[in-house]
Design an enzyme around this catalytic site. Sequence first.
Site: not given
Length: 321
Positions: A135, A178
């Site tokens: 992230d 991600d």
Amino acid sequence: MIYISQDGTGDFRTITEALASLPKDSSAQQTFYIRKGIYRERVSVTVPYVAFIGEDAENTVISGSLHASMKMEDGSKRGTFRTYTCLVDTHDFTAKNITFENCAGKGTDAGQALALYADGDRLLFENCRFLGGQDTLFTGPLPPKEVEPGGFTGPKQFAPRINGRHFYKGCYLEGDIDFIFGSATAYFENCTFFSKYTGREISSYVTAASTPKDQEYGYVMKDCRFESNCPPENAYLGRPWREYAKTVLINCYMGSHICKEGWHDWGKESAHTSAFYGEYKSFGPGAAMEKRPDWVRRLTESDLPLYEKEAVLGGTDNWRP
């Protein structure tokens, strides 16, 4: 021009002090020239029309190390959205020649750890670096609802979800799980996305868009490179954080680390029809379109006008970053 230098030769020694000096209701452009140094501070930009201009992208670094599994004073976990090194919570922000870093470690160890939480409209990043693990870059806003209670705890948990437009030009972005995620309309041009090896069977998902159902665009990546230190077929181009995720790649190079399927459905079979993943003239070892699943769109030349920068970012105000 406001000069920031850690050696005391500028107007301020820290970015935080310089931001605190700005009037809250100003509509004038404020430009910070940030000299080389590692600025170990947690920066929040809440005033519009601010520009960060770094002396040198590799050596002008805003650095932090907060991560999701850390405990807060009340014993609760910090969670994803309170880990940011820098928060941009405003409109008309520019950053050039800056590194945004979260050095908490790889995602398999530290969990989520944001280098930048960018939630606003007309945000421009040029020749910037975004370094982290899981992230690394959050392109807000948050999705409408969290899956788990408390999952959105953080600075924008209860704020209205307003679609912002972001432009990333000539940037370097790295991470593992991600590492680019969120709901914004974001255009990436001539950028490099570097997937970091974690030692697992699958180390990386580059994108995890959460595009709202009725939003025309999510992520568009043009003339970009997907690179890595991972072994072959150890990473995916993306997966849908929410089922209407949209990500389009145009003229992008893909290394051998990209799995032959290219995209992962995150176990959401409904995303095969609701999400939009498209590619045009991908090239490189990881770019064999004949091996992609049938729910990945093969774009043609006739589709390209829809994905020009002006079409994606123009909006009703004709923004031209």
